[in-house]
Design an enzyme around this catalytic site. Structure first.
Site, PDB file in Angstrom:
ATOM      1  N   SER A  17       0.839  -1.207   0.000  1.00 39.63           N
ATOM      2  CA  SER A  17       0.000   0.000   0.000  1.00 39.63           C
ATOM      3  C   SER A  17       0.867   1.247   0.000  1.00 39.63           C
ATOM      4  O   SER A  17       2.067   1.187   0.266  1.00 39.63           O
ATOM      5  CB  SER A  17      -0.900   0.016   1.249  1.00 39.63           C
ATOM      6  OG  SER A  17      -0.130   0.333   2.396  1.00 39.63           O
ATOM      7  N   CYS A  18       0.237   2.392  -0.270  1.00 42.99           N
ATOM      8  CA  CYS A  18       0.987   3.654  -0.273  1.00 42.99           C
ATOM      9  C   CYS A  18       1.567   3.932   1.110  1.00 42.99           C
ATOM     10  O   CYS A  18       2.696   4.426   1.234  1.00 42.99           O
ATOM     11  CB  CYS A  18       0.093   4.807  -0.729  1.00 42.99           C
ATOM     12  SG  CYS A  18      -1.446   4.992   0.192  1.00 42.99           S
ATOM     13  N   HIS A  69      -4.305  10.556   6.790  1.00 39.61           N
ATOM     14  CA  HIS A  69      -4.425  10.171   5.383  1.00 39.61           C
ATOM     15  C   HIS A  69      -5.453  11.011   4.634  1.00 39.61           C
ATOM     16  O   HIS A  69      -6.568  11.221   5.098  1.00 39.61           O
ATOM     17  CB  HIS A  69      -4.816   8.687   5.299  1.00 39.61           C
ATOM     18  CG  HIS A  69      -4.474   8.044   3.991  1.00 39.61           C
ATOM     19  ND1 HIS A  69      -5.112   8.371   2.816  1.00 39.61           N
ATOM     20  CD2 HIS A  69      -3.550   7.100   3.674  1.00 39.61           C
ATOM     21  CE1 HIS A  69      -4.599   7.649   1.829  1.00 39.61           C
ATOM     22  NE2 HIS A  69      -3.649   6.876   2.328  1.00 39.61           N
TER      23      HIS A  69
END
Length: 331
Positions: free
Chosen positions: A149-150, A177
């Protein structure tokens, strides 16, 4: 050798992967599959509220995209097994729908003629995850891999530097986020995640994330030592990791800064960044490094307990590393 890439899913990550690929000479996008029609696909590529207009020409001819004069095959297949990737010579598929995140489902791309597949999200089975700056050297020729994931791409390089230099006993991560496509513009139904159904622009929304635990998959030496959560906030892009850790080896905050800076200028250049400027989130819109350490934002309680802060463009940084992983598995 130019690596021919097909993109399955032309959402946020699919489109930013496409844009990033235009700046590389080693990768060529030859096909896109999405249920959007080609005219709308062209529009979505041309105009982007976060990253601005596409730098190049985009046209549609006979149902396909013509980008900077090159034809890109467009299809609208629901089942990846029907995609006939071999007809356009696809080497690697960037699987960006968010749906086919297991070996079994992603293998349909191999059936359709692709040689390899990169999942643009954490795998939902034991498909191996690779993060640049953390474990690219552990790749052993697998034909289906995940770029994690980022947030894992932000956390893992920083955690590796800290663990290699000082040892991590245990740690907690919070990612603040930016809003993503799964959220609601106003309160709406979200049966599995009630808080996640609340209006994205109106709230700070606590959320779960597997990003910290996933670090234990890409860096086994940290398995069981990290966990974390997320706050979704009303910004369109750019997120920030807050990593709070207990260290085995005592270190001043200045020593920690020096270790991160050395890595950012050395073996992790292009992955891990370092800044002492008074930055805020929008300063990282378009940032290709997946983790930029904010030296001024962190703080130490004592020489064994520290809070470290690192920024990431959760779209651009991640998408560029998808391409790096594609290049890596194609060597």
């Amino acid at each position: 050798m130019t690596i021919k890439v097909g993109i399955n899913g032309f959402g946020r990550i699919g489109r930013i992967v496409f844009r990033a690929a235009q700046k590389r000479s080693d990768i060529e996008i030859v096909a896109i599959n999405d249920l959007l029609d080609a005219e709308y696909m062209a529009y979505m590529l041309k105009y982007d509220s976060t990253h601005g207009r596409f730098d190049g020409t985009v046209e549609v001819k006979d149902g396909h995209l013509i980008v900077n004069g090159k034809k890109i095959r467009v299809t609208a297949e629901r089942d990846p097994a029907n995609l006939k990737w071999d007809e356009v010579g696809v080497d690697v598929v960037a699987e960006a729908t968010g749906i086919f995140l297991t070996d079994e489902t992603a293998r349909k791309h191999i059936t359709a003629g692709a040689k390899k597949v990169v999942l643009t999200g954490p795998s939902k089975d034991n498909t191996p995850m690779f993060v640049k700056g953390a474990n690219f050297d552990k790749y052993e020729g697998q034909d289906i891999v995940s770029n994690a994931s980022c947030t894992t791409n932000c956390l893992a390089p920083l955690a590796k530097v800290i663990n290699d230099n000082f040892g991590i006993i245990e740690g907690l991560m919070t990612t603040v986020h930016a809003t993503t496509a799964t959220q609601k513009t106003v309160d709406g139904p979200s049966h599995k995640d009630w808080r996640g159904g609340r209006g994205a622009s109106q709230n700070i929304i606590p959320s779960s994330t597997g990003a910290a635990k996933a670090v234990g998959k890409v860096l086994p030496e940290l398995n069981g030592k990290l966990t974390g959560m997320a706050f979704r906030v009303p910004t369109p892009n750019v997120s920030v990791v807050d990593l709070t850790v207990r260290l085995e080896k005592a270190a001043t905050y200045e020593q920690i800064k020096a270790a991160v800076k050395a890595a950012a200028e050395g073996e992790m250049k292009g992955v891990l960044g370092y800044t002492e400027d008074d930055v805020v989130s929008t300063d990282f819109n378009g940032e290709v490094c997946t983790s930029v350490f904010d030296a001024k934002a962190g703080i130490a309680l004592n020489d064994n307990f520290v809070k470290l802060v690192s920024w990431y463009d959760n779209e651009t940084g991640y998408s560029n590393k998808v391409l790096d992983l594609i290049a890596h598995i194609s060597k």
